[in-house]
Design an enzyme around this catalytic site. Structure first.
Site, short mmCIF file in Angstrom:
data_model
loop_
_atom_site.label_atom_id
_atom_site.label_comp_id
_atom_site.label_asym_id
_atom_site.label_seq_id
_atom_site.Cartn_x
_atom_site.Cartn_y
_atom_site.Cartn_z
N ARG A 69 2.93 -41.86 44.48
CA ARG A 69 3.71 -41.00 43.61
C ARG A 69 3.72 -41.60 42.20
NH1 ARG A 69 8.45 -41.64 44.20
NH2 ARG A 69 8.52 -43.06 45.97
N TYR A 197 -2.75 -36.69 45.65
CA TYR A 197 -2.09 -37.64 46.55
C TYR A 197 -0.77 -37.13 47.11
CZ TYR A 197 0.21 -41.40 48.73
OH TYR A 197 0.87 -42.13 49.67
N GLY A 199 2.80 -37.32 48.09
CA GLY A 199 4.06 -36.87 47.51
C GLY A 199 3.92 -36.11 46.20
N LYS A 206 8.74 -34.10 48.75
CA LYS A 206 9.69 -34.62 47.76
C LYS A 206 10.07 -33.55 46.73
CE LYS A 206 9.61 -38.18 50.04
NZ LYS A 206 9.83 -39.60 50.09
N HIS A 226 17.27 -38.56 51.04
CA HIS A 226 16.09 -39.32 51.45
C HIS A 226 16.47 -40.18 52.66
CE1 HIS A 226 12.63 -42.21 49.95
NE2 HIS A 226 12.21 -41.39 50.88
N SER A 248 11.65 -45.84 49.35
CA SER A 248 10.29 -45.68 49.87
C SER A 248 9.73 -47.00 50.37
CB SER A 248 9.39 -45.12 48.76
OG SER A 248 9.93 -43.91 48.30
N ALA A 249 9.09 -46.93 51.53
CA ALA A 249 8.48 -48.11 52.16
C ALA A 249 9.48 -49.24 52.42
CB ALA A 249 7.27 -48.60 51.35
N CYS A 250 10.70 -48.87 52.79
CA CYS A 250 11.72 -49.88 53.13
C CYS A 250 12.21 -49.75 54.56
CB CYS A 250 12.87 -49.80 52.15
SG CYS A 250 12.43 -50.41 50.52
N GLY A 251 11.51 -49.01 55.40
CA GLY A 251 11.82 -49.09 56.82
C GLY A 251 12.43 -47.86 57.48
N LYS A 252 12.40 -46.69 56.84
CA LYS A 252 12.96 -45.51 57.51
C LYS A 252 12.16 -45.13 58.74
CE LYS A 252 12.86 -42.88 53.86
NZ LYS A 252 12.36 -43.94 52.97
N ASN A 254 10.22 -46.88 60.53
CA ASN A 254 10.38 -47.90 61.57
C ASN A 254 11.72 -47.79 62.29
OD1 ASN A 254 8.13 -50.16 61.71
ND2 ASN A 254 8.21 -49.37 59.63
N ASP A 277 12.27 -39.21 57.09
CA ASP A 277 12.20 -39.29 55.63
C ASP A 277 13.24 -38.43 54.90
OD1 ASP A 277 10.73 -40.49 53.42
OD2 ASP A 277 9.99 -38.50 52.94
N ARG A 377 -1.57 -44.03 54.24
CA ARG A 377 -0.61 -43.29 55.07
C ARG A 377 -1.28 -42.54 56.20
NH1 ARG A 377 5.09 -42.90 53.06
NH2 ARG A 377 5.05 -44.30 51.29
N TYR A 501 12.99 -54.68 62.80
CA TYR A 501 12.34 -53.73 63.71
C TYR A 501 13.25 -53.40 64.89
CZ TYR A 501 8.47 -54.81 60.64
OH TYR A 501 7.68 -54.99 59.53
N ASN A 504 16.87 -54.34 65.08
CA ASN A 504 17.87 -53.66 64.25
C ASN A 504 18.85 -52.86 65.12
OD1 ASN A 504 16.76 -54.74 61.93
ND2 ASN A 504 15.36 -53.01 61.63
P1 GTP Z 1 8.59 -43.85 52.89
O1 GTP Z 1 7.76 -43.06 53.83
O2 GTP Z 1 7.80 -44.40 51.72
O3 GTP Z 1 9.81 -43.13 52.40
O4 GTP Z 1 9.02 -45.21 53.60
P2 GTP Z 1 9.83 -45.67 54.89
O5 GTP Z 1 11.21 -46.04 54.46
O6 GTP Z 1 9.69 -44.72 56.02
O7 GTP Z 1 9.11 -47.03 55.22
P3 GTP Z 1 8.47 -47.63 56.56
O8 GTP Z 1 9.35 -47.49 57.77
O9 GTP Z 1 7.11 -47.09 56.69
O10 GTP Z 1 8.41 -49.19 56.19
C1 GTP Z 1 7.48 -49.71 55.34
C2 GTP Z 1 7.44 -51.22 55.32
O11 GTP Z 1 8.65 -51.85 55.71
C3 GTP Z 1 6.37 -51.74 56.25
O12 GTP Z 1 5.66 -52.75 55.58
C4 GTP Z 1 7.17 -52.33 57.40
O13 GTP Z 1 6.46 -53.29 58.09
C5 GTP Z 1 8.41 -52.83 56.72
N1 GTP Z 1 9.59 -52.88 57.61
C6 GTP Z 1 10.14 -51.84 58.26
N2 GTP Z 1 11.22 -52.23 59.02
C7 GTP Z 1 11.34 -53.55 58.80
C8 GTP Z 1 12.27 -54.54 59.28
O14 GTP Z 1 13.19 -54.27 60.03
N3 GTP Z 1 12.08 -55.82 58.84
C9 GTP Z 1 11.08 -56.16 57.98
N4 GTP Z 1 10.97 -57.42 57.61
N5 GTP Z 1 10.18 -55.25 57.52
C10 GTP Z 1 10.31 -53.98 57.91
C1 SPV Z 2 7.94 -41.91 49.60
O1 SPV Z 2 7.29 -42.43 48.66
O2 SPV Z 2 9.19 -42.02 49.70
C2 SPV Z 2 7.24 -41.16 50.67
C3 SPV Z 2 5.81 -40.90 50.50
O3 SPV Z 2 7.86 -40.78 51.63
S1 SPV Z 2 5.46 -39.58 49.43
O4 SPV Z 2 5.44 -38.36 50.22
O5 SPV Z 2 4.15 -39.82 48.83
O6 SPV Z 2 6.49 -39.47 48.42
MN MN Z 3 10.05 -41.19 51.47
#
Ligand code: GTP
Ligand code: SPV
Ligand code: MN
Length: 594
Positions: A69, A197, A199, A206, A226, A248-252, A254, A277, A377, A501, A504
């Protein structure tokens, strides 16, 4: 496919502008979808992967300058600048339409314009909202067919109504200097140009389900967030639902697909995924807050996804999935990414499509040396996920017991704490901060304030958005309790202390126990923190009650430092930050100083 004159007039106008050779309506049938997949492969937009190992799966590579994004190129175009607020980029709608009209002019020459009618939410539910995306990209079509409910049923459900979000997308020249992701909430319109790309171009996600929907939610008295949505099933069969907002990419993804540790599995605990998401939240007739996931698939981060970290997500990607910017294993025509396993392919192409040498991988230069892009992704249908909730297609959604905020904080934020009221919880959301990730273009690892994980996604003024949160709290008779978590505290060597993971779950169970007044807590200046003994560490390697105590510690000095930063950030948001938020901040500072 329809006689809806609002739809037809608009499509004609957009076709006159973009001048496609033909107009192709997406009907959602398997027959048409299969033909489009074949065409995408013929045109080199997709690569069909090994049918035996990854049935129905495809690989797509975006342009090298188009991998995330682009927040700097994302605009909210309200008539009055104040309505977009200081945190968003703003452009005058007239000016923006004029600029983008020139970029769209003739942009679809030589190919078809695809018309994708889609619904965010189950078609026919009171929650659902309809959009139509016009695009020149088959990748967008095939992704939207996974991520949304799309096709004829949607256009039928729209009937002759003008109530749909008008989305226009063209890749044009993929020129990053002319890339614009523009939202016109007053016109129910989204225009996106010069990107291909995720998002930036899957306009239901989004752009609609967060930016436009947050605007609509404020007008109509609901919330677009979000957030993931999950259900924790207890051994007695009862299920409690939690939503969680992490940047974003902070663990949702997972957390949403968590598999409980063995000690809990043995007792019969399960976790069900409703969404990973986006959550749309409304007040139910019973006075509780109810959540639906408006999406129909997962656009998840590939790197780090593996058999141990997230087996459910991995399983979801084993068929009918589109992979974007991952590494291509040429030996068996499958895909690979960093963290999938310890066997990088020896004969492979990297995310750019170049011959890849895994021995040159350098953690300090992931984008340059990795097989898969850090923001690569997968787009997988939700129904592929082994732990998808039976309520996934529910017309009403699920009742929410707890809302959880969280981010990546190496220091400061403890493993978990609970706010003391809805207002205090909204404040806790408003002061969220997180280290930036590869999900957006720009520097990675820099702490920035990201209120409610919505900084890039609120379609109006951030102060007004805080106000809407407070307003909703006054209107929900039986509101969820609000918490904050941080899985990412590090030790002196920079290693994560908490295993995260599946583990949690241990924190989720404390959260839910709090919601039912089944466990005590310690009151600290920032809110309720668990007694360390109340986080179960049974079966954990190297994590003791003392480790938990350390993870739960609240350092007054660093919090006071943070408060200064929050004050600056509030000032940056501007004068619409509600007085209640300043009162909460002042009270927090006073408690910390005591
Ligand atoms: P978007 O799709 O971008 O909105 O992201 P998301 O929040 O769904 O992120 P996602 O669950 O894909 O997590 C992305 C990153 O966080 C990866 O590198 C994971 O390995 C890391 N991660 C997720 N959960 C944990 C956790 O509990 N501990 C740690 N250390 N890393 C984690
Ligand atoms: C984010 O960046 O929070 C995502 C991926 O979930 S995207 O759809 O590219 O925004
Ligand atoms: Mn997202």
């Amino acid at each position: 496919m329809t006689n809806n004159k609002y739809v037809l007039d608009w499509i004609n106008e957009m076709a006159e502008l973009t001048q496609p050779d033909s107009i192709v309506w997406i009907d959602g049938s398997e027959e048409q979808t299969e033909a489009l997949r074949a065409e995408a492969c013929r045109k080199g937009e997709m690569i069909k992967l090994n049918e035996e190992l990854l049935p129905g799966c495809y690989l797509h590579r975006t342009a090298v300058n188009d991998v995330a994004r682009v927040e700097g190129r994302t605009f909210i175009c309200t008539r009055k600048k104040e309505d977009a607020g200081n945190i968003n980029n703003w452009m005058d709608p007239k000016e923006c339409y004029a600029t983008l009209t020139e970029l769209f002019r003739g942009s679809m020459k030589g190919g078809p314009m695809y018309v994708i009618p889609y619904s965010m939410g189950v078609v026919g539910s009171d929650f659902a909202k309809i959009g139509i995306e016009l695009t020149d990209s088959l990748y967008v079509v095939l992704n939207m067919l996974i991520m949304t409910r799309a096709g004829k049923t949607v256009i039928d459900a729209l009937g002759d109504s003008p109530d749909f979000v008008k989305g226009l997308h063209a890749r044009a020249e993929l020129d990053e200097k002319k890339r614009y992701i523009c939202h016109f909430p007053e016109d129910n319109t989204i225009w996106s140009v010069n990107s291909g790309y995720g998002g930036n171009v899957l306009l239901g996600k989004k752009c609609f389900a967060l930016r436009i929907a947050s605007w609509l939610g404020r007008l109509e008295g609901w919330m677009a967030e979000h957030m993931l949505i999950l259900g924790v099933e207890y051994p007695n069969g009862e299920i409690k639902y939690v939503t969680a907002a992490f940047p974003s990419a902070c663990g949702k993804t997972n957390l949403a697909m968590l598999i409980p540790p063995e000690i809990y599995r043995k007792q019969g605990y399960k976790v069900w995924c409703v969404g990973d998401d986006i959550a749309w939240l409304r007040i139910g007739k019973d006075g509780r807050l109810w959540a639906v996931n408006p999406e129909n698939g997962f656009f998840g981060v590939a790197p780090g996804t593996n058999e141990h970290s997230n087996p459910n997500a991995l399983a979801a990607t084993r068929k009918d999935t589109i992979f974007t910017n991952v590494c291509h294993n040429l030996d068996n025509n499958t895909v690979w990414w960093e963290g999938l396993d310890n066997n990088p392919p020896h004969n492979a192409l990297n995310w750019r499509g170049e011959k890849w040498d895994y021995t040159k991988y350098d953690k300090a230069d992931k984008v340059g040396t990795s097989g898969a892009h850090p923001n690569s992704r997968f787009t997988a249908p939700a129904k592929n996920c082994p732990c998808v909730s039976s309520e996934f297609d529910s017309l009403t959604g699920v009742p929410v017991s707890a809302i959880v905020f969280g981010g990546r904080r190496a220091k400061t934020a403890p493993l978990v704490y609970q706010s003391t009221s809805w207002q205090n919880g909204a404040f806790v959301g408003s002061i969220m901060a997180s280290e930036t990730t590869a999900a957006a273009a720009g520097a990675v690892g820099v702490v920035r304030r990201d209120p409610m994980a919505m900084r890039p996604f609120v379609g109006y003024d951030m102060g007004d958005y805080f106000g809407h949160w407070l307003e909703m709290g006054k209107r929900i008779p039986n509101p969820p309790k609000i918490f904050h978590v941080n899985w990412f505290r590090t030790d002196a060597d920079g290693n994560f202390i908490w295993p995260g993971y599946g583990d949690n779950m241990r924190v989720l169970l404390w959260i839910l126990a709090r919601c039912e007044d089944k466990v005590g807590a310690e009151i600290t200046p920032i809110g309720y923190v668990p007694h360390a003994e109340d986080i179960n560490v049974e079966g954990l390697d190297g994590v003791t009650v003392d480790t938990v105590r350390e993870l739960l510690s609240v350092d007054r000095e660093s919090w006071l430092e943070d408060c200064k930063n929050i004050r600056d950030f509030y000032a940056q948001i501007g004068e619409r930050v509600p007085a209640e938020m300043y009162e909460e901040l002042k009270a927090l500072e006073e408690r910390l100083q005591k």
